[in-house]
Design a protein around this motif. Structure first.
Motif, PDB file in Angstrom:
ATOM      1  N   GLN A  38      40.958  17.447  55.541  1.00 48.20           N
ATOM      2  CA  GLN A  38      39.580  17.707  55.395  1.00 48.20           C
ATOM      3  C   GLN A  38      39.510  19.428  54.816  1.00 48.20           C
ATOM      4  O   GLN A  38      38.561  19.560  53.987  1.00 48.20           O
ATOM      5  CB  GLN A  38      38.708  17.856  56.594  1.00 48.20           C
ATOM      6  CG  GLN A  38      38.075  16.692  56.955  1.00 48.20           C
ATOM      7  CD  GLN A  38      37.517  16.372  58.193  1.00 48.20           C
ATOM      8  OE1 GLN A  38      37.768  17.356  59.133  1.00 48.20           O
ATOM      9  NE2 GLN A  38      36.711  15.233  58.305  1.00 48.20           N
ATOM     10  N   GLN A  39      40.436  20.119  55.335  1.00 46.47           N
ATOM     11  CA  GLN A  39      40.710  21.416  54.674  1.00 46.47           C
ATOM     12  C   GLN A  39      40.864  21.403  53.112  1.00 46.47           C
ATOM     13  O   GLN A  39      40.492  21.938  52.296  1.00 46.47           O
ATOM     14  CB  GLN A  39      41.537  22.314  55.338  1.00 46.47           C
ATOM     15  CG  GLN A  39      40.990  22.715  56.565  1.00 46.47           C
ATOM     16  CD  GLN A  39      42.257  23.386  57.467  1.00 46.47           C
ATOM     17  OE1 GLN A  39      43.007  23.589  56.993  1.00 46.47           O
ATOM     18  NE2 GLN A  39      41.777  23.589  58.842  1.00 46.47           N
ATOM     19  N   GLN A  42      38.011  20.213  50.654  1.00 47.10           N
ATOM     20  CA  GLN A  42      37.083  21.275  50.412  1.00 47.10           C
ATOM     21  C   GLN A  42      37.597  22.201  49.224  1.00 47.10           C
ATOM     22  O   GLN A  42      36.872  23.039  48.726  1.00 47.10           O
ATOM     23  CB  GLN A  42      36.978  22.234  51.735  1.00 47.10           C
ATOM     24  CG  GLN A  42      36.082  21.155  52.487  1.00 47.10           C
ATOM     25  CD  GLN A  42      35.702  22.168  53.796  1.00 47.10           C
ATOM     26  OE1 GLN A  42      35.347  23.183  53.727  1.00 47.10           O
ATOM     27  NE2 GLN A  42      35.630  21.301  55.028  1.00 47.10           N
ATOM     28  N   THR A  68      30.012  18.637  56.097  1.00 45.56           N
ATOM     29  CA  THR A  68      29.184  19.015  54.712  1.00 45.56           C
ATOM     30  C   THR A  68      29.971  20.171  54.319  1.00 45.56           C
ATOM     31  O   THR A  68      30.184  20.810  55.067  1.00 45.56           O
ATOM     32  CB  THR A  68      27.870  19.198  55.076  1.00 45.56           C
ATOM     33  OG1 THR A  68      27.307  18.142  55.882  1.00 45.56           O
ATOM     34  CG2 THR A  68      27.075  19.450  53.822  1.00 45.56           C
ATOM     35  N   HIS A  69      30.394  20.258  53.111  1.00 47.19           N
ATOM     36  CA  HIS A  69      30.867  21.157  52.351  1.00 47.19           C
ATOM     37  C   HIS A  69      30.266  21.105  50.882  1.00 47.19           C
ATOM     38  O   HIS A  69      29.831  20.195  50.495  1.00 47.19           O
ATOM     39  CB  HIS A  69      32.531  21.336  52.405  1.00 47.19           C
ATOM     40  CG  HIS A  69      32.964  20.217  51.993  1.00 47.19           C
ATOM     41  ND1 HIS A  69      33.179  19.722  50.690  1.00 47.19           N
ATOM     42  CD2 HIS A  69      33.620  18.906  52.650  1.00 47.19           C
ATOM     43  CE1 HIS A  69      33.967  18.538  50.635  1.00 47.19           C
ATOM     44  NE2 HIS A  69      33.935  18.059  51.897  1.00 47.19           N
ATOM     45  N   ARG A  70      30.647  22.308  50.014  1.00 45.61           N
ATOM     46  CA  ARG A  70      29.955  22.157  48.919  1.00 45.61           C
ATOM     47  C   ARG A  70      30.417  21.240  47.977  1.00 45.61           C
ATOM     48  O   ARG A  70      29.383  20.872  47.265  1.00 45.61           O
ATOM     49  CB  ARG A  70      30.195  23.870  48.355  1.00 45.61           C
ATOM     50  CG  ARG A  70      31.401  24.041  47.852  1.00 45.61           C
ATOM     51  CD  ARG A  70      31.702  25.382  47.626  1.00 45.61           C
ATOM     52  NE  ARG A  70      33.043  25.626  47.670  1.00 45.61           N
ATOM     53  CZ  ARG A  70      33.969  26.365  46.893  1.00 45.61           C
ATOM     54  NH1 ARG A  70      33.614  27.019  45.937  1.00 45.61           N
ATOM     55  NH2 ARG A  70      35.226  26.335  47.262  1.00 45.61           N
TER      56      ARG A  70
END
Lengths: 318, 318
Positions: A38-39, A42, A68-70
């Motif tokens: 997940q890192q 992103q 949620t990330h950009r």
């Protein structure tokens, strides 16, 4: 009689704890890998693109819902294309290394980001080359100097007022294309940008995808050809047209989104023309640009030009 | 005294088996995920591209060395670009959806594949559209009919004689571009293809990357422009030039690879010209095409045109 009973207990406990700990180990490694992935997702747009398939591999315990990330927020409805995708603080861009301009720039406008006017000052931002692009594919300030063209924003600076860095990053030359100044960049194109912000103010959230077009022209005797100028020593292509594809999510459950698309020629546009005159079928832009917009949405849901006037869009759409 | 001793034994065995089984669980999940990921990597070129980063996430027990598969073999020295990368049975291709021709096609020629002539028959293969390309981006047979242009192969059919399917897939229109027939497709371009096969016969293994160029031309008063024709109702771009970048690995330990590149104009080329006249700096092709060739190799190792004649290449390079 006590010894066999004890032995049985030892074996049973050992066995149970073995199974339990094995499952715990599987679960631990699963969680650990998922968190690291997940890192990665992103930070790298290609990792994000492939993540549904990669996470599919881990569907052991749950269908790993990502936080949620950009990237996820901006690219919610898919990538228009996959050429040299670059991640900025508030927009995502695909760079055309052959033409030294972007293929597309995707933005997600939120009402809250448009209002942070006090701390974010446009004058603090300066045009600058993006040094993360290899020099052979990079456009420079010198390419635009004395070229007769404006440095036109694709993701508009006025759309990114949440933080100073969001505004600054729209001035990277990767987000800039040669535009006619008088009558285009400071005329119809500016009007279109203001209209998009009005939509965001009104509906709270708008998805926009902006890019250049190199449109074929008829050459007589049934032949068609593409022709465009190149400026500067880096050879930066001057697009013949620019497009914007706009999408507003419906607030109704299962409601259809509102979509519209504009194609403006990169020439002085008479002031009396409204931007409504430049409405265009999204599929035509897709064919010309080789892109695919908002793949997540069924095509039957597109009904862009069903509203005869802008005021009707604001009044009727929910 | 026997009870505490027994309890201690139970606890000790339980504890040891717990740790052992936990580690076994971690290892099991690690191996399971790695195996599934390796399968994914073989099917999806984007998964392969991102795999060093994804496998980095799993560097728990070992630096997951992947097995040899065709994507890895053909793309050993990196992707020239990432736009719409497509995997075929014996070549990898990036498709330019805007121009309806490929950006680049990568091949790995092996001596053994060139010799399987008996079972593979070129006449069995037929030109056909690639239905995996969405119709709006697809070129069709009708686009080429009566266009005045040949259907020119990028990955040459003669390079893929290992299996019938390898040969057949070079006839997909994604691997085809409009070429001048007389004096180009059946002339200089054919000579270049034969030369590449001679290199493969001689050295055993050759990496080739082929693609179209849309070269800017001076327009007078210091202006440059790009101009090219579009054919058919799908609008298939007619490239102004075609390039081939060739690389031969050295057999010496730490030996530098041999690289050379050619750019041929898409026009009738006089028969008396040798292909050697069209040698070109690889960096110039990279600048024109927006591509990046053989990234894995340090640029200091490129010495393409250091050999004044073809015979010298065959004699001197090892």
């Amino acid at each position: 009689m006590s010894r066999p009973w004890h032995l049985l207990l030892v074996v049973a406990i050992g066995f149970a704890s073995a199974i339990g700990c094995f499952v715990a180990g599987v679960y631990f490694q699963h969680n650990h890998a998922t968190r690291l992935l997940q890192q990665l997702v992103q930070q790298d747009p290609y990792a994000y693109y492939i993540s549904p398939k990669v996470f599919g591999v881990f569907c052991f315990f749950s269908s790993a819902t990502e936080p949620t990330h950009r990237v996820q927020r901006i690219m919610k409805y898919g990538f228009p294309g996959l050429d040299d995708v670059r991640l900025y603080s508030d927009f995502v861009l695909s760079y055309d290394r052959r033409n030294r301009v972007a293929h597309w720039v995707c933005e997600h406008l939120q009402k809250s980001d448009l209002q942070g006017t006090r701390h974010v000052i446009r004058a603090r931002a300066a045009y600058r080359p993006d040094l993360s692009v290899p020099s052979t594919f990079r456009s420079t300030l010198a390419d635009y100097r004395h070229s007769g063209f404006d440095r036109g924003h694709l993701a508009a600076a006025g759309n990114h007022r949440g933080q100073q860095i969001d505004c600054n990053e729209t001035f990277f030359l990767t987000n800039i294309a040669p535009q006619i100044g008088q009558g285009f960049n400071s005329g119809a194109w500016n009007k279109l940008e203001i209209y998009v912000r009005e939509l965001a103010q009104h509906f709270g959230s708008v998805y926009v995808c902006t890019g250049p077009l190199f449109k074929p022209r008829p050459q007589g005797n049934d032949k068609w050809s593409v022709q465009y100028q190149m400026i500067g020593s880096s050879m930066v292509a001057v697009p013949t047209h620019f497009f914007k594809v706009i999408m507003v999510e419906s607030k109704l459950p299962l409601g259809k989104p509102y979509m519209e698309a504009y194609v403006l020629p990169n020439t002085p546009i008479p002031e009396e023309l409204t931007i409504r005159e430049f409405l265009c079928d999204i599929r035509e832009i897709e064919h010309l640009a080789g892109l695919n917009f908002f793949q997540g949405i069924r095509r039957s849901a597109i009904f862009g030009s069903n509203y005869p006037s802008q005021s009707q869009v604001f009044r009727d759409f929910a």
